[in-house]
Design a protein around this motif. Sequence first.
Motif, PDB file in Angstrom:
ATOM      1  N   ILE A 107       6.685  -0.113   7.576  1.00 35.00           N
ATOM      2  CA  ILE A 107       6.340   1.147   6.922  1.00 35.00           C
ATOM      3  C   ILE A 107       7.632   1.872   6.569  1.00 35.00           C
ATOM      4  CG2 ILE A 107       5.223   3.403   7.162  1.00 35.00           C
ATOM      5  CD1 ILE A 107       3.349   2.088   9.222  1.00 35.00           C
ATOM      6  N   ILE A 108       7.726   2.298   5.323  1.00 36.26           N
ATOM      7  CA  ILE A 108       8.869   3.083   4.853  1.00 36.26           C
ATOM      8  C   ILE A 108       8.315   4.448   4.467  1.00 36.26           C
ATOM      9  CG2 ILE A 108      10.691   3.267   3.110  1.00 36.26           C
ATOM     10  CD1 ILE A 108      10.277   0.134   2.810  1.00 36.26           C
ATOM     11  N   GLN A 109       8.893   5.501   5.008  1.00 40.74           N
ATOM     12  CA  GLN A 109       8.442   6.853   4.682  1.00 40.74           C
ATOM     13  C   GLN A 109       9.636   7.641   4.167  1.00 40.74           C
ATOM     14  OE1 GLN A 109       6.027   8.729   7.598  1.00 40.74           O
ATOM     15  NE2 GLN A 109       5.853  10.616   6.442  1.00 40.74           N
ATOM     16  N   SER A 110       9.457   8.271   2.995  1.00 38.43           N
ATOM     17  CA  SER A 110      10.583   8.980   2.397  1.00 38.43           C
ATOM     18  C   SER A 110      10.118  10.192   1.596  1.00 38.43           C
ATOM     19  CB  SER A 110      11.363   8.035   1.484  1.00 38.43           C
ATOM     20  OG  SER A 110      12.453   8.719   0.906  1.00 38.43           O
ATOM     21  N   LYS A 111      10.844  11.283   1.766  1.00 42.79           N
ATOM     22  CA  LYS A 111      10.601  12.480   0.962  1.00 42.79           C
ATOM     23  C   LYS A 111      11.237  12.355  -0.416  1.00 42.79           C
ATOM     24  CE  LYS A 111      10.040  15.596   4.828  1.00 42.79           C
ATOM     25  NZ  LYS A 111      10.478  16.775   5.533  1.00 42.79           N
ATOM     26  N   ASN A 112      12.136  11.379  -0.591  1.00 39.58           N
ATOM     27  CA  ASN A 112      12.779  11.163  -1.888  1.00 39.58           C
ATOM     28  C   ASN A 112      11.775  10.846  -2.977  1.00 39.58           C
ATOM     29  OD1 ASN A 112      15.394  11.519  -0.910  1.00 39.58           O
ATOM     30  ND2 ASN A 112      15.607   9.366  -0.380  1.00 39.58           N
ATOM     31  N   PHE A 113      10.618  10.314  -2.612  1.00 39.53           N
ATOM     32  CA  PHE A 113       9.640   9.858  -3.588  1.00 39.53           C
ATOM     33  C   PHE A 113       8.496  10.830  -3.803  1.00 39.53           C
ATOM     34  CE2 PHE A 113      10.929   5.716  -1.426  1.00 39.53           C
ATOM     35  CZ  PHE A 113      11.984   5.512  -2.286  1.00 39.53           C
ATOM     36  N   ARG A 114       8.546  12.008  -3.219  1.00 39.96           N
ATOM     37  CA  ARG A 114       7.375  12.898  -3.231  1.00 39.96           C
ATOM     38  C   ARG A 114       6.908  13.290  -4.625  1.00 39.96           C
ATOM     39  NH1 ARG A 114      10.403  16.600   0.157  1.00 39.96           N
ATOM     40  NH2 ARG A 114      11.976  17.473  -1.169  1.00 39.96           N
ATOM     41  N   GLY A 115       7.764  13.426  -5.579  1.00 40.80           N
ATOM     42  CA  GLY A 115       7.344  13.819  -6.927  1.00 40.80           C
ATOM     43  C   GLY A 115       7.217  12.651  -7.886  1.00 40.80           C
ATOM     44  N   ARG A 116       7.360  11.455  -7.388  1.00 44.47           N
ATOM     45  CA  ARG A 116       7.363  10.272  -8.244  1.00 44.47           C
ATOM     46  C   ARG A 116       5.961   9.678  -8.376  1.00 44.47           C
ATOM     47  NH1 ARG A 116      11.969   9.707 -11.104  1.00 44.47           N
ATOM     48  NH2 ARG A 116      13.753  10.255  -9.835  1.00 44.47           N
ATOM     49  N   ASP A 117       5.668   9.125  -9.550  1.00 43.69           N
ATOM     50  CA  ASP A 117       4.348   8.520  -9.751  1.00 43.69           C
ATOM     51  C   ASP A 117       4.363   7.067  -9.281  1.00 43.69           C
ATOM     52  OD1 ASP A 117       5.647   7.092 -11.791  1.00 43.69           O
ATOM     53  OD2 ASP A 117       4.761   8.274 -13.388  1.00 43.69           O
ATOM     54  N   ASN A 172       0.871  -1.167   0.000  1.00 49.88           N
ATOM     55  CA  ASN A 172       0.000   0.000   0.000  1.00 49.88           C
ATOM     56  C   ASN A 172       0.916   1.227   0.000  1.00 49.88           C
ATOM     57  OD1 ASN A 172      -1.746   2.089   0.637  1.00 49.88           O
ATOM     58  ND2 ASN A 172      -2.296   1.297   2.628  1.00 49.88           N
ATOM     59  N   MET A 173       0.675   2.145  -0.900  1.00 48.69           N
ATOM     60  CA  MET A 173       1.495   3.362  -0.962  1.00 48.69           C
ATOM     61  C   MET A 173       0.595   4.571  -0.797  1.00 48.69           C
ATOM     62  SD  MET A 173       4.251   2.335  -3.885  1.00 48.69           S
ATOM     63  CE  MET A 173       3.201   1.416  -4.974  1.00 48.69           C
ATOM     64  N   ILE A 174       1.050   5.514   0.012  1.00 50.09           N
ATOM     65  CA  ILE A 174       0.225   6.653   0.405  1.00 50.09           C
ATOM     66  C   ILE A 174       1.025   7.944   0.242  1.00 50.09           C
ATOM     67  CG2 ILE A 174      -1.048   7.710   2.315  1.00 50.09           C
ATOM     68  CD1 ILE A 174      -1.029   4.850   3.603  1.00 50.09           C
ATOM     69  N   VAL A 175       0.388   8.962  -0.325  1.00 47.47           N
ATOM     70  CA  VAL A 175       0.970  10.302  -0.334  1.00 47.47           C
ATOM     71  C   VAL A 175       0.667  10.918   1.025  1.00 47.47           C
ATOM     72  CG1 VAL A 175       0.888  12.610  -1.343  1.00 47.47           C
ATOM     73  CG2 VAL A 175       0.680  10.606  -2.819  1.00 47.47           C
ATOM     74  N   ASP A 176       1.706  11.313   1.752  1.00 45.79           N
ATOM     75  CA  ASP A 176       1.537  11.937   3.061  1.00 45.79           C
ATOM     76  C   ASP A 176       1.811  13.429   2.909  1.00 45.79           C
ATOM     77  OD1 ASP A 176       1.380  12.668   5.698  1.00 45.79           O
ATOM     78  OD2 ASP A 176       3.078  11.459   6.372  1.00 45.79           O
ATOM     79  N   ASN A 177       0.740  14.225   2.950  1.00 46.53           N
ATOM     80  CA  ASN A 177       0.908  15.670   2.754  1.00 46.53           C
ATOM     81  C   ASN A 177       1.125  16.420   4.056  1.00 46.53           C
ATOM     82  OD1 ASN A 177      -1.610  15.767   3.915  1.00 46.53           O
ATOM     83  ND2 ASN A 177      -2.674  16.473   2.086  1.00 46.53           N
ATOM     84  N   ASN A 178       1.269  15.697   5.164  1.00 47.17           N
ATOM     85  CA  ASN A 178       1.517  16.293   6.480  1.00 47.17           C
ATOM     86  C   ASN A 178       0.461  17.312   6.865  1.00 47.17           C
ATOM     87  OD1 ASN A 178       3.944  14.871   7.061  1.00 47.17           O
ATOM     88  ND2 ASN A 178       4.958  16.179   5.563  1.00 47.17           N
ATOM     89  N   ASP A 181       5.977  17.154   1.701  1.00 48.79           N
ATOM     90  CA  ASP A 181       5.275  15.902   1.422  1.00 48.79           C
ATOM     91  C   ASP A 181       6.250  14.730   1.365  1.00 48.79           C
ATOM     92  OD1 ASP A 181       3.026  17.438   1.221  1.00 48.79           O
ATOM     93  OD2 ASP A 181       2.659  17.046  -0.897  1.00 48.79           O
ATOM     94  N   SER A 182       5.715  13.552   1.587  1.00 47.73           N
ATOM     95  CA  SER A 182       6.497  12.327   1.456  1.00 47.73           C
ATOM     96  C   SER A 182       5.559  11.216   1.005  1.00 47.73           C
ATOM     97  CB  SER A 182       7.161  11.953   2.793  1.00 47.73           C
ATOM     98  OG  SER A 182       6.183  11.678   3.771  1.00 47.73           O
ATOM     99  N   LYS A 183       6.124  10.066   0.774  1.00 51.25           N
ATOM    100  CA  LYS A 183       5.306   8.903   0.446  1.00 51.25           C
ATOM    101  C   LYS A 183       5.600   7.819   1.471  1.00 51.25           C
ATOM    102  CE  LYS A 183       3.929   9.230  -4.292  1.00 51.25           C
ATOM    103  NZ  LYS A 183       4.635   9.951  -5.292  1.00 51.25           N
ATOM    104  N   LYS A 184       4.542   7.110   1.848  1.00 54.32           N
ATOM    105  CA  LYS A 184       4.673   5.963   2.732  1.00 54.32           C
ATOM    106  C   LYS A 184       4.454   4.710   1.901  1.00 54.32           C
ATOM    107  CE  LYS A 184       2.910   8.016   6.976  1.00 54.32           C
ATOM    108  NZ  LYS A 184       1.854   7.955   7.999  1.00 54.32           N
ATOM    109  N   ILE A 185       5.291   3.725   2.132  1.00 56.62           N
ATOM    110  CA  ILE A 185       5.132   2.411   1.527  1.00 56.62           C
ATOM    111  C   ILE A 185       4.860   1.458   2.684  1.00 56.62           C
ATOM    112  CG2 ILE A 185       6.185   0.631   0.091  1.00 56.62           C
ATOM    113  CD1 ILE A 185       8.132   2.830  -0.906  1.00 56.62           C
ATOM    114  N   VAL A 186       3.694   0.824   2.651  1.00 60.63           N
ATOM    115  CA  VAL A 186       3.264  -0.007   3.773  1.00 60.63           C
ATOM    116  C   VAL A 186       3.164  -1.463   3.316  1.00 60.63           C
ATOM    117  CG1 VAL A 186       1.465  -0.378   5.492  1.00 60.63           C
ATOM    118  CG2 VAL A 186       1.940   1.947   4.673  1.00 60.63           C
ATOM    119  N   PHE A 187       3.908  -2.325   4.000  1.00 57.23           N
ATOM    120  CA  PHE A 187       3.790  -3.767   3.827  1.00 57.23           C
ATOM    121  C   PHE A 187       3.031  -4.274   5.045  1.00 57.23           C
ATOM    122  CE2 PHE A 187       7.406  -2.583   1.278  1.00 57.23           C
ATOM    123  CZ  PHE A 187       7.239  -3.333   0.121  1.00 57.23           C
TER     124      PHE A 187
END
Length: 140
Positions: free
Chosen positions: A87-97, A61-67, A75-81
């Motif tokens: 849970i992996i949360q990273s700002k590196n992915f904020r602009g990625r589709d 499950n991947m989520i855009v986290d806009n804080n 913003d960051s994205k969360k990747i949830v297994f």
Amino acid sequence: MNCLNPIVLLILTVTSLSAQTVKLKKQIVYIDDAATFSFAKKAMGNELYVYNLNTKEELVNMIVDNNKTESKVDDSKKIVFTKLNTIIQSKNFRGRDWEFMLALLLSEKVFDLKGEINLENLKRFTAKYDDRNINHTMMR
């Protein structure tokens, strides 16, 4: 200097051969034009749930986290297994589709085309990208 050009060409060729094309179309994830997983977008496209194609078991499950702010800078994205409670949360992915995110998880071999998660590769991926990882953030 002349031997540098063939080496660069070889590296580019090898990396392009291992790259997989990921497309999301009609609730199906296509990898190199083969139906591989199913997906659902929720929360106005800000959440992506990926399932095994035949079993409908949730893979990631991947989520855009806009804080809860209007600014996209934080913003960051969360990747949830979910099954692994990871849970992996990273700002590196904020602009990625979403396609990029899935291609990255596949190229890092976090899971394979059958939906099987590799725990060692997931740990390595978490160490590389999770903003909450102290060792990772200290190296920046």
